[in-house]
Write an enzyme that holds these catalytic residues in place. Structure first.
Site, PDB file in Angstrom:
ATOM      1  N   ASP A 125       0.874  -1.161   0.000  1.00  0.00           N
ATOM      2  CA  ASP A 125       0.000   0.000   0.000  1.00  0.00           C
ATOM      3  C   ASP A 125       0.920   1.221   0.000  1.00  0.00           C
ATOM      4  O   ASP A 125       2.125   1.099   0.266  1.00  0.00           O
ATOM      5  CB  ASP A 125      -0.892  -0.026   1.249  1.00  0.00           C
ATOM      6  CG  ASP A 125      -1.767   1.206   1.344  1.00  0.00           C
ATOM      7  OD1 ASP A 125      -2.456   1.521   0.354  1.00  0.00           O
ATOM      8  OD2 ASP A 125      -1.758   1.868   2.398  1.00  0.00           O
TER       9      ASP A 125
ATOM     10  N   ASP B 118      -0.133   5.209   0.865  1.00  0.00           N
ATOM     11  CA  ASP B 118      -0.376   6.150   1.958  1.00  0.00           C
ATOM     12  C   ASP B 118      -0.314   5.433   3.298  1.00  0.00           C
ATOM     13  O   ASP B 118      -1.042   4.472   3.538  1.00  0.00           O
ATOM     14  CB  ASP B 118      -1.756   6.804   1.805  1.00  0.00           C
ATOM     15  CG  ASP B 118      -1.773   7.898   0.755  1.00  0.00           C
ATOM     16  OD1 ASP B 118      -0.811   8.671   0.707  1.00  0.00           O
ATOM     17  OD2 ASP B 118      -2.749   7.971  -0.016  1.00  0.00           O
TER      18      ASP B 118
ATOM     19  N   ASP C  47      -1.116  -0.571   6.122  1.00  0.00           N
ATOM     20  CA  ASP C  47      -1.253   0.097   7.416  1.00  0.00           C
ATOM     21  C   ASP C  47      -2.683   0.106   7.919  1.00  0.00           C
ATOM     22  O   ASP C  47      -2.946   0.566   9.023  1.00  0.00           O
ATOM     23  CB  ASP C  47      -0.758   1.546   7.323  1.00  0.00           C
ATOM     24  CG  ASP C  47      -1.695   2.417   6.493  1.00  0.00           C
ATOM     25  OD1 ASP C  47      -1.949   2.060   5.315  1.00  0.00           O
ATOM     26  OD2 ASP C  47      -2.197   3.435   6.998  1.00  0.00           O
TER      27      ASP C  47
END
Length: 345
Positions: free
Chosen positions: A19, A21, A218
């Site tokens: 991922d 961001d 995250d």
């Protein structure tokens, strides 16, 4: 400190799907250590892909952004929900069909590149509405989308992330805007393309021919849930949205295979821990030093040792039954560990 491969966790896998961001960068600044971590993977010859729900940039723009941060990337390594949504609509609609776009210019460009005609008004009688994150999206955009969907347009959301990370804290994401439209319409989108749907991860595997990918994210509700849905192992890094408190409260569909404070856990066995999920008996076993007890909704940590080792035991206790209201420490070392894990001591 755990059961990862001697050379590092990454050596178990033939593709790492990141991922962006909250993992590689926050908005437009690299997360500390991320550049070096990706560089080490490149040096090992490990294949890399990037899968992002952010529909505000095209693949080439994302690759340029990464390269400018010191993380060399090519457009074919980047999978965006904007491109995936446009591909889905191109398969469903005739060439040149009108699609009402709610989102950033990047989403309009992807729709156009797929052979469809982006429009902005319901009066253009769009065959579909595609909704993605854009910082300028406002009431007027949602109003046009509402009219179009009520008139029969097929409604596609690039993703339903409730928030997106920023240096100032979580901000409203596309999911918040989708929820506003869903409230007005009294129903949900016809299709959600991005994570936690497994399509982006599966596409990454197909593109590279990978047999055993590892997903790194995250967010429990998108990255990790998407990996679980796709049947893939995952690493949760604590540099973005989801924290340890979220992890202890996570249902089985959102539990990662491993946890690390940051991307150093990919190559340093001392910086990552396997967490139990009820299926890998003993995988989360930590070295002696910590003791965890549970009394109803209260978990107590005592002893001394590595905070990540304590985390594995805390997860085991939390997931053994019922919700957890409090995590407490019975020693100074335990209090320090809970502080490192951002849990109240």
């Amino acid at each position: 400190m755990n059961d990862t491969a001697p050379g590092g966790l990454v050596d178990r896998y033939d593709l790492v799907v990141f991922d962006l961001d909250g993992v590689i960068y926050l908005i437009d600044q690299p997360i500390p250590g991320a550049v070096d971590a990706v560089s080490r993977l490149r040096q090992r010859g490990r294949r890399i892909a990037y899968a992002t729900n952010n529909a505000s940039r095209r693949s080439g723009e994302v690759a340029d952004l990464l390269t400018g941060m010191g993380v060399p990337a090519t457009p074919d390594e980047v999978l965006t929900s904007a491109a995936a949504a446009a591909e889905v609509l191109a398969d469903r609609l005739p060439a040149g069909a009108a699609v009402l776009v709610v989102g950033a210019d990047a989403l309009r460009a992807e729709v156009r590149a797929a052979g469809l005609r982006p429009v902005a008004r319901a009066d253009d009688e769009p065959a579909a509405v595609v909704q993605g994150y854009g910082p300028q999206v406002g009431w007027a955009d949602l109003a046009e989308a509402s009219l179009a969907v009520r008139a029969g347009a097929y409604w596609v959301a690039t993703n339903t992330d409730r928030t997106l990370p920023s240096a100032r804290g979580p901000l409203p994401g596309n999911g918040a805007l989708v929820a506003a439209l869903a409230t007005a319409l009294g129903r949900q989108p016809d299709l959600v393309v991005g994570k936690p749907e497994p399509a982006l991860f599966r596409t990454a595997g197909h593109r590279t021919g990978a047999i055993r990918p590892l997903v790194v994210g995250d967010r429990l509700d998108t990255d990790i849930a998407g990996a679980v849905g796709a049947g893939l192992d995952s690493l949760l890094v604590l540099t973005g949205v989801s924290g340890v408190a979220d992890l202890l409260d996570a249902p089985a569909t959102m539990r990662p295979t491993y946890v690390a404070f940051d991307l150093a856990g990919l190559t340093d066995p001392a910086q990552v821990v396997a967490v139990p999920d009820g299926k890998r008996a003993g995988d989360g076993a930590a070295p002696t030093g910590w003791t965890v007890t549970r009394d109803g909704a209260v978990i107590r940590l005592s002893g001394a040792g590595d905070p990540l080792a304590a985390l594995a035991l805390l997860c085991d206790a939390a997931w053994s039954g019922g919700s957890v209201s409090t995590v407490t420490a019975d020693s100074d070392n335990a209090r320090e560990a809970l502080h490192r894990l951002q849990l109240a001591g």
